[in-house]
Design an enzyme around this catalytic site. Sequence first.
Site, PDB file in Angstrom:
ATOM      1  N   GLU A  32      -2.259   9.048  -0.064  1.00 51.75           N
ATOM      2  CA  GLU A  32      -0.872   8.629   0.206  1.00 51.75           C
ATOM      3  C   GLU A  32       0.091   9.536  -0.546  1.00 51.75           C
ATOM      4  O   GLU A  32      -0.263  10.131  -1.576  1.00 51.75           O
ATOM      5  CB  GLU A  32      -0.712   7.165  -0.266  1.00 51.75           C
ATOM      6  CG  GLU A  32       0.663   6.591  -0.028  1.00 51.75           C
ATOM      7  CD  GLU A  32       0.721   5.069  -0.213  1.00 51.75           C
ATOM      8  OE1 GLU A  32      -0.230   4.500  -0.786  1.00 51.75           O
ATOM      9  OE2 GLU A  32       1.726   4.464   0.211  1.00 51.75           O
ATOM     10  N   GLN A  54      -7.566   6.001  -4.173  1.00 50.00           N
ATOM     11  CA  GLN A  54      -7.143   7.027  -3.241  1.00 50.00           C
ATOM     12  C   GLN A  54      -7.855   8.325  -3.624  1.00 50.00           C
ATOM     13  O   GLN A  54      -8.346   8.417  -4.733  1.00 50.00           O
ATOM     14  CB  GLN A  54      -5.645   7.207  -3.279  1.00 50.00           C
ATOM     15  CG  GLN A  54      -4.860   5.971  -2.861  1.00 50.00           C
ATOM     16  CD  GLN A  54      -3.380   6.272  -2.599  1.00 50.00           C
ATOM     17  OE1 GLN A  54      -2.910   7.401  -2.651  1.00 50.00           O
ATOM     18  NE2 GLN A  54      -2.627   5.206  -2.344  1.00 50.00           N
ATOM     19  N   GLU A  95      -8.312   0.363   2.691  1.00 49.32           N
ATOM     20  CA  GLU A  95      -7.956   0.570   1.281  1.00 49.32           C
ATOM     21  C   GLU A  95      -8.860  -0.332   0.473  1.00 49.32           C
ATOM     22  O   GLU A  95      -8.927  -1.539   0.745  1.00 49.32           O
ATOM     23  CB  GLU A  95      -6.491   0.215   1.010  1.00 49.32           C
ATOM     24  CG  GLU A  95      -5.513   1.161   1.680  1.00 49.32           C
ATOM     25  CD  GLU A  95      -4.050   0.851   1.336  1.00 49.32           C
ATOM     26  OE1 GLU A  95      -3.776   0.317   0.243  1.00 49.32           O
ATOM     27  OE2 GLU A  95      -3.193   1.152   2.181  1.00 49.32           O
ATOM     28  N   TYR A 148      -8.507  -4.813  -3.102  1.00 49.83           N
ATOM     29  CA  TYR A 148      -8.499  -4.232  -4.453  1.00 49.83           C
ATOM     30  C   TYR A 148      -9.012  -5.271  -5.422  1.00 49.83           C
ATOM     31  O   TYR A 148      -8.845  -6.472  -5.199  1.00 49.83           O
ATOM     32  CB  TYR A 148      -7.070  -3.841  -4.847  1.00 49.83           C
ATOM     33  CG  TYR A 148      -6.508  -2.661  -4.081  1.00 49.83           C
ATOM     34  CD1 TYR A 148      -6.899  -1.366  -4.392  1.00 49.83           C
ATOM     35  CD2 TYR A 148      -5.577  -2.847  -3.060  1.00 49.83           C
ATOM     36  CE1 TYR A 148      -6.379  -0.271  -3.700  1.00 49.83           C
ATOM     37  CE2 TYR A 148      -5.052  -1.764  -2.360  1.00 49.83           C
ATOM     38  CZ  TYR A 148      -5.456  -0.477  -2.689  1.00 49.83           C
ATOM     39  OH  TYR A 148      -4.948   0.598  -2.010  1.00 49.83           O
ATOM     40  N   ASN A 173       1.009  -0.428   8.416  1.00 53.99           N
ATOM     41  CA  ASN A 173       0.233  -0.692   7.204  1.00 53.99           C
ATOM     42  C   ASN A 173       0.761  -1.949   6.531  1.00 53.99           C
ATOM     43  O   ASN A 173       1.981  -2.087   6.342  1.00 53.99           O
ATOM     44  CB  ASN A 173       0.368   0.487   6.230  1.00 53.99           C
ATOM     45  CG  ASN A 173      -0.211   0.167   4.865  1.00 53.99           C
ATOM     46  OD1 ASN A 173      -1.429   0.170   4.699  1.00 53.99           O
ATOM     47  ND2 ASN A 173       0.637  -0.134   3.892  1.00 53.99           N
ATOM     48  N   GLU A 174      -0.121  -2.843   6.184  1.00 53.73           N
ATOM     49  CA  GLU A 174       0.270  -4.081   5.476  1.00 53.73           C
ATOM     50  C   GLU A 174       1.588  -4.620   6.040  1.00 53.73           C
ATOM     51  O   GLU A 174       2.560  -4.820   5.318  1.00 53.73           O
ATOM     52  CB  GLU A 174       0.352  -3.852   3.965  1.00 53.73           C
ATOM     53  CG  GLU A 174      -1.003  -3.511   3.375  1.00 53.73           C
ATOM     54  CD  GLU A 174      -1.079  -3.524   1.850  1.00 53.73           C
ATOM     55  OE1 GLU A 174      -0.038  -3.689   1.177  1.00 53.73           O
ATOM     56  OE2 GLU A 174      -2.195  -3.364   1.325  1.00 53.73           O
TER      57      GLU A 174
END
Length: 502
Positions: free
Chosen positions: A27, A350, A303, A252, A176-177
Site C-alpha cells: 500500500e 504488507q 490482508e 489482523y 476495500n473495507e
Amino acid sequence: MADAEITVHTAASIDRIAPEIHGHFAEHLGRCIYGGIWHADSADEDGFREETVSLLEDLELPVLRWPGGCFADDYHWEDGVGPQDERPRRRNLFWAQGPEEKPEESNSFGTDEFLELCERIGTEPYLAANVGSGSPQEAANWVEYCNYDGDTELADRRRENGREDPYGVKYWGLGNENWGCGGQMSPEQYAREYRRYATYVGTQSNLMFDHDLELIACGFEGHEWNRRFLEEINEAPWGAEFPLDHLTLHHYYGRGTNVDEADEDKYDRMLAEALEMERHIERMAGAINAVATTRDIGVIIDEWGTWHPEATADNGLEQEGTVFDALSAAAVLNIFNDNSDVVTMTNIAQTVNVLQCLVETDEDDAWARPTYRVFDLYAPHKGNEAVRTSVDTPTREVVDGDSNDELPLVSASASVGDDGTYVTVANLDCRGEQTVDVSLEGTDLNEDDISAEILFAEQEPDYAVTKHNADEFTADDLAVPSDGSSIEVELPPSTVAAISIE
Ligand code: AHR
C-alpha cells in the site's frame, strides 16, 4: 514417547493449493512503496530499489495487491500515469502521518511503475479500484488503460506512456473495507455499489479483452455482514448477471502484544488469535454456500498478519520482525493449506517495511525478515494437492483468551506433489520442546527418502531481525530418524520444520 502425533492421509485430497495463497499486499503507506520499493525522488525508470526487487524475485510471489488498503478508495489512478514530473501531488488521506515529515503522495509510483515491478519480480498484479470516492467509469477506464489492445484514447495513452502491449491484469478488487474506510457502507449499500461497478468493469468489458477478469468484493470478518451482502447481491433485478469471483476478509492479530514484552501468556493469546483465521474462513465459506448457491465464489484473505501496538500511523505502521511473528505465519499458512478447497488467494500485510512485512530496508540495504524464511520454507506446497492431516497435539489454556480457550501447541499441514509428500510443522509452544511423530497413512517409510529443514532453532521467540543478523534466520538441516513407520521430529520451542518424503 512423542508429545504429538501427526498422521498424513495422503489419499484424502482437499484440493490443489492455489499458489496465490502465498500472495502479498503493498500500500501507499509509510515506507512500503516510497523508500521500500521505490525511491521517491527518482524521476526515471530506474527508481526501483534493486535489493528489494531481488529479494522479492527470489521469493517468487504469485500475486501482489496494490495500491491499498484504505488508500485504494482515495486513489485516482489517472494521477499516477504520464510524465512523472507532471503528476499532481496529493495529500494521503488515511496515512497522513508517517516516518517522513510530509508523507504526501507524489504519484511518482503509479500504474505503469507498479505493473513494471510485477513483471520484474514475476508476479501477477491485483489492482484494487476506488469504490468509496470513485466512479464505475473511473474503474472501467482503469481496466481499459491496462488491458485494451484496440484503438481508443485510453489504450493510446498507455502506449504513449511507454507500454505498447496490454498488461492483461486479471485480478480486480472493487473497493476495500467498504464497511469502514472505503465509504462506511452497510452490506446492502456496498452490494448495490458492487453490482453497479461489476456491470461496467466486468460484464461489458470482459468482452473486450483476450482474457477473463476475476472480480473481487471486499467482505468482513463477521458472518452476518457477508450474508447480508450476498443476499443483496442476489437481489439484482431481472436476474441480471455480473461477475463476483472472490469475496475477501481481513484478519489482523496481536494488537495486544508488544513484541518486546517477553510475556509467554501474551504470546499464547496472540497465536490463539491468529488461529481464529480458520473460523473466519469457515464462516465466510458457510455464508457463500448458504446464500450464493449458484455462484462459484472463492475466499480471499487479502490482508492478514500481526499488528502490534507499536505499529501506529505515526511511525507508518512499522514494527519489529520477530521469530514470533514468523511462527504465527507458519500456523496460518497451515490453515490456508487445510482450507485449499475454498481459499483462492491470500495477501499478507504488507510486503516491505509495514506491519508483518517480509522485507525490511534502510537507506542502503534490504534484508529478509523471519517471516520471509517461513514463506520460503513453505514454497514447495504451492500448486501441490493439499491432503488431510490428523494432529493429536497437547494444548494449553490461554490466559484471558477471547474465543479460543485452548491453544494447540503443534500445528501442521501436508501436501502431495511430483516430488512426494511435503509436511510443515510448527511448535507453537514458546516454553518447551515438542517431540512429534509423523506418519503417512498406509505407507512404509525409507529413511533415505526423507529430508527435513528447521527454522529458528537457535533463536528466542522475541529475537528481532536487523540488517546485521538477517542471515541467522535461514533454515538448517534437521536430522529426522525413522523406524519405518513414523518419523521422529524434535522441535525446540517456537520453531518451524518442513519434512520432505519422496
Ligand atoms: O494494512 C493497513 C490497513 O489495514 C489497510 O489500509 C486497511 O485496509 C486495513 O484496515
